[in-house]
Enzyme design. Sequence first.
Site, short mmCIF file in Angstrom:
data_model
loop_
_atom_site.label_atom_id
_atom_site.label_comp_id
_atom_site.label_asym_id
_atom_site.label_seq_id
_atom_site.Cartn_x
_atom_site.Cartn_y
_atom_site.Cartn_z
N GLU A 139 3.29 6.27 2.15
CA GLU A 139 4.11 5.62 1.33
C GLU A 139 5.58 5.71 1.74
OE1 GLU A 139 1.93 4.51 -2.68
OE2 GLU A 139 1.97 6.82 -2.47
N GLU A 157 -6.12 7.89 -1.12
CA GLU A 157 -6.08 8.31 -2.72
C GLU A 157 -7.19 8.10 -3.34
OE1 GLU A 157 -1.75 7.70 -1.85
OE2 GLU A 157 -3.50 7.07 -1.38
#
Length: 710
Positions: free
Chosen positions: A115, A137
């Site tokens: 990210e 995730e």
Amino acid sequence: MNSLRIEQDQNGIVHLVLDRQGASANLMDEQFAADLAQVVAQLQQMTYCGIIVRSAKSTFFAGGDLGKIAEVTTETGQPFFAMVESIKASMRALETGGKPVVACINGAALGGGWEVALACHHRIAFKHKSVKVGLPEVTLGLLPGGGGIARTVRLFGLKAAMPLLTEGKQFGVEKALKAGLLHELADTEPAMLAQATAFIQANEQVTQPWDMKGYRLPGGNPGSPKMAQMLAVAPAMLKLQTKGVLPAPEAILSAMVEGAQVDFDTACRIESRYFVSLVTGQVAKNLINTFWFQLNDIKAGASRPDGIAATTVTKVGVLGAGMMGAGIAYAAASRGIEVVLKDVSLDCAKKGKGYSETLLAKQLQRGRITADQQREILARIHPSEQVADLGGCELVIEAVFEQRQLKARVTQEAERHLPREAVFASNTSTLPITGLAKASERPSQFIGLHFFSPVDKMPLVEIICGEQTDSATLARAYDFVLQLGKTPIVVNDSRGFFTSRVFGTFTNEGIAMLGEGVSAAAIENAAFLCGFPVGPLAVSDEVSLTLMEKIRNQTIADLADEGIIQPPKAGDATIDRMIELERPGKLAGQGFYDYPPESKKRLWSGLEAQFYRAEAQLPLTEIKDRLLFIMAIETARCYDEQVLTSSRDANIGSIFGIGYPAWTGGALQFINQYGLGRFVARADELAERYGDRFLVPDSLRARADANQQY
């Protein structure tokens, strides 16, 4: 600043160096949030022409601090939300500052690390096999909460972003470049910095695509006809995969679609809200505990004896070239180990090698291996009918039929040709190792290595220590399992060990319910909706009812020799009835299911006439609880009897080996998350209705009274 530092080079480029002090990896937490906000404030006072984001660690960025994330509760959810929003605001400030920002990725950039990279305008990675990128995730019950959903959707569009986000895919650098995740690769780390510098010098002003005037979402927004058609069925398709028990993929899809209909900052806020809802939920806590902390402990050798040097195996013997032996031979050869695959005849041994030939041919066809790799692996497998060919093997694995006398004979034949220090292992799934070791001249070097079928796909190996197995033998077996790239759990000896014993309660409970008159479809559907990969009736067909009968009869005989009378189990009569009806399972073409040659299997229509009783039907939650509880209770018994000595082996073994639903975090974690007091009370209700098999051990009642988890 504790996690970041700023350096400016002679070209006027700012290097934002990720370097968490006192830690081996960079983490996204409160300290990082504070430091990043300070960096943004400092940059606003500086003159610079661009930013290079790089790491001083061997990895780029490890992502969120899972230990801290697992501690977040509904009471602390708001401060956690504020921290997440702070990180996003700082990343957004870097992204919209007008100057080019380049990520130089020197190692793994997964989750929060990726990210950070996505917030950069240009991404360059070191061309090395250790570098992986992606957003995994979802595998821990979470979603990308650092802007990963908003940016991935805007970069690729909803359709292309969906597998990247809901499946948690990880990419090596070549595939990442091809997929458009990366812009460049560099052969060396200095070259990576030079390429980053060149990009900054060539691009005085840079803007992300989604911040440009006239930007349109690739593939269309959610309201466009094609996209609306896809999104109409997407939730149902996702529910089919998650079975409704894994909330993260559904939250990801919601954040994707909702975020695609609003501006970028609002999309990020929506993402944060879904993220916090998952973080504070029980499923994420279960998955983080088991699939991160406990699994990493096992891989680090938590159940391996201390003080014994690590070993590697170069030559292994496999006795029996049936499906299990052939699978073990492939697993070893594919990891660079020479294999002697022995059977009663050379033709049988060659047939066993053919299993590897078939697997490798498929991999070659799919581009997963080269022709040279295929030849190298096959060249390591040496079919044989001569026991003398086992000479020089450091480890021999017996994978013959579950017959005590046969196993004893092949053990004694093999040991005459093995080096004195060699380890002998049995792949038995039920017979106690201590008893099998009586045939060995070196019982201290005799151990159980229980592989699961199909070996090439199943990640678990159950290591069973007999009464005389020494620590050195356990350590060598543990090292070998890790060498195969599989996950070892260590258990002590008993009939059925851990996995087979607990798995038997699952199949028996399903068959028992059928015998009571419960609808077969209701039983199988309840298992599916619990999150089991296969229902108890379907998996019983796979195992075969005749084999289950043989194991039962062998157990009765063995216990009788010890003066113990084995009472009938709840499902025994139903198994006997099916065998009488000549419906023993899949191999025979008929069992609880029919197996038409040109269509999918289906439940046998005759089950209704044979077993169904309208008054015996149960609520869905009752069937689910019977399946979940019976396995958890038997696991607790294994822990009570010291067959299991750690909750990590119980949880990982129950999920990886016998299909206990992943959302629970494993059989013992299911008890923890249910609440021990509530679990005992519910088990007592089930025992009163269905029998003493649901009574929990006294040790579990004591844990509940003391409020002590596993």
